[in-house]
Design an enzyme around this catalytic site. Sequence first.
Site, PDB file in Angstrom:
ATOM      1  N   ARG A 150     -54.534 -10.385 -44.004  1.00 21.09           N
ATOM      2  CA  ARG A 150     -54.443 -11.905 -44.220  1.00 21.09           C
ATOM      3  C   ARG A 150     -53.404 -12.458 -43.318  1.00 21.09           C
ATOM      4  O   ARG A 150     -53.811 -13.296 -42.737  1.00 21.09           O
ATOM      5  CB  ARG A 150     -54.351 -11.973 -45.701  1.00 21.09           C
TER       6      ARG A 150
ATOM      7  N   TYR B 127     -63.012 -16.716 -44.571  1.00 21.51           N
ATOM      8  CA  TYR B 127     -63.157 -15.313 -44.988  1.00 21.51           C
ATOM      9  C   TYR B 127     -61.771 -14.283 -45.691  1.00 21.51           C
ATOM     10  O   TYR B 127     -60.836 -14.732 -45.630  1.00 21.51           O
ATOM     11  CB  TYR B 127     -63.574 -14.601 -44.101  1.00 21.51           C
ATOM     12  N   GLU B 128     -62.084 -13.325 -45.879  1.00 22.29           N
ATOM     13  CA  GLU B 128     -60.565 -12.669 -46.369  1.00 22.29           C
ATOM     14  C   GLU B 128     -59.865 -13.093 -47.011  1.00 22.29           C
ATOM     15  O   GLU B 128     -58.453 -13.617 -47.940  1.00 22.29           O
ATOM     16  CB  GLU B 128     -59.665 -12.438 -45.692  1.00 22.29           C
ATOM     17  N   GLY B 129     -60.653 -13.755 -48.413  1.00 17.32           N
ATOM     18  CA  GLY B 129     -60.358 -14.869 -49.232  1.00 17.32           C
ATOM     19  C   GLY B 129     -59.569 -16.453 -49.053  1.00 17.32           C
ATOM     20  O   GLY B 129     -59.237 -16.043 -48.505  1.00 17.32           O
TER      21      GLY B 129
END
Length: 588
Positions: free
Chosen positions: A295, A432-434
């Site tokens: 993140r 992406y990645e949350g």
Amino acid sequence: MSDYQYPINDILFSLFSIAKVEKLNSYLEEPIEKDFIEALLHEAAKLAEQVIAPTNSVGDAQGAQLVENDVVESEALKKAFQIYSGSGWIGLSASPQYGGQGLPSYISTAVNEGIQSANLSFSLCPLLSQGAIEAIEKHASNEIKDYYLPNLLSGKWSGTMNLTEANSGSDLSSIQCKATPDGDYYRIKGQKIFITWGDHQMSENIIHLVLARTPNSLKGMKGISLFLVPKFLVSKDGTLTRNDLKPISIEHKLGIHASPTCVMSFGENQGTVGYLIGKENTGIRSMFTMMNNARQSVGLQGLSISERAYQKALAYAKERQQGVNSIGERANIIEHPDVLRMLMTMKSQIDAMRSFIHVAARENDLSQLAIGEEQTLSKARTALYTPIIKGWITEQAQEVTSLAIQIHGGAGYIEETGVAQFARDARILPIYEGTNGIQAIDLISRKLHFDKGEAMRKLLSDIEHEADNWAIRNSQNQIANFKKSLSQAKQSTRYCLEAMDHSAVLATGVAHSYMMLIGYMVGGWLQLRALNELTVDSNILPDEVRKSWVDSINFYCDHILIRTNTHFESICNGQPTLNQLSSSSFER
């Protein structure tokens, strides 16, 4: 050669004058001198500019192809990866015990900016390896670490992260992939989607970290375990045998074309061999080591792609002639006030992004090096920074890359110009990645509400104390704008805590505005810290570079920082409107 130039002067100023990374030396066995870092970054600049950047447009045009059960990437990327990994860049911050160099993460952060600016698609492969290395080092058995880490650090092998399934998305509690014990290992069966660099030919082996459920596991998130799953099983004599896994398709994406995003199938036949990382039912904790690393790295990607787009727009604005200037002469478009506005909107936010990322990297290093209360504070602050860096910076990247197209005019909309690729590549970053919505909810719930605002109040108090002691005396308008945004951050924090106490679900409706407000405020804090440093020591930078920074800071405070006003009003007055919304609000 490419048109990318590693911004080493800005990076060094940000590291030493804003993030003040030299203060970490008191925690290190061997202090790291500025001359060493500068020399290292000059080598990183050569790698980014001369080796990796020329592969960017080639990789975008060629993409990756699925040939039978293997993904084949652009040959240009494979050659670049061999040079990159062969020079030891993957293990800059990893443990020397396994072949790493043990340097603080702020150094690898500065290096990775250049790699990501040069070719974002390429950078995702070593980025995932670095995340896998950290997860294995922190959670795996000594046997696994001794066997896998040296090969990952050398680049002989690479790593991936396998979380998402077709019906689970961000809701990892619904994962269905199964792992059945079979002697010293497990047999994995299931599918994963959206697996970045899930297969390729750049390394000899690929080490997948896979989330799956064991028989009779706990329900929900608590029942998920983490497994190390190699593409090739290695026998004692070094022979490689294909494990029971394969890519079954590659996604056709808006951007990052050179990076294969795979649907991965595990265990179609006898079952894929995998090895447990940590204990059963602790997979989420282990995977979050990798996810938190990713993140902050995605935030860095937002900065990096913005820097690349800005450089291209600036060069175009200096050479493209159109219209006349104030004295009636044929003008380069950089002479037009509206183009100057767009360029400085880009540059001022890039300067703020970079400073924030470097401050967060130093805080992350401190969380590993300090002890006692100081370490506790640094861990809390690192956790607080992470969703803001990922969310706020990647939102700014959408604006910056879009402005790069706008400055190019109609030419920017033509793929051959090259600038459109940056906007296409940047669009994945808020997803992406949350997603950024998840980052905002994480900030307002796990990071803010969990400790009743203690970490945020401490941060805001420290910022206020620093601002009260600035030596700046001739920037009262900028300081006033900043102090207003700081006051708004305090009031918004109180409001969000009260809203979360009232309804933890409804309060998340203002989470995005809160994340953005804090991001802009932190950017203002660090921009004015930079101005203070330039005021105290006017010789830190050459005169022309100093002017560029001062103009950037003034513009940020007058034109960007004031965006907190909108988010503040939305937080304090917009909740009732949000609460009234439902699916029926969109009937036609």
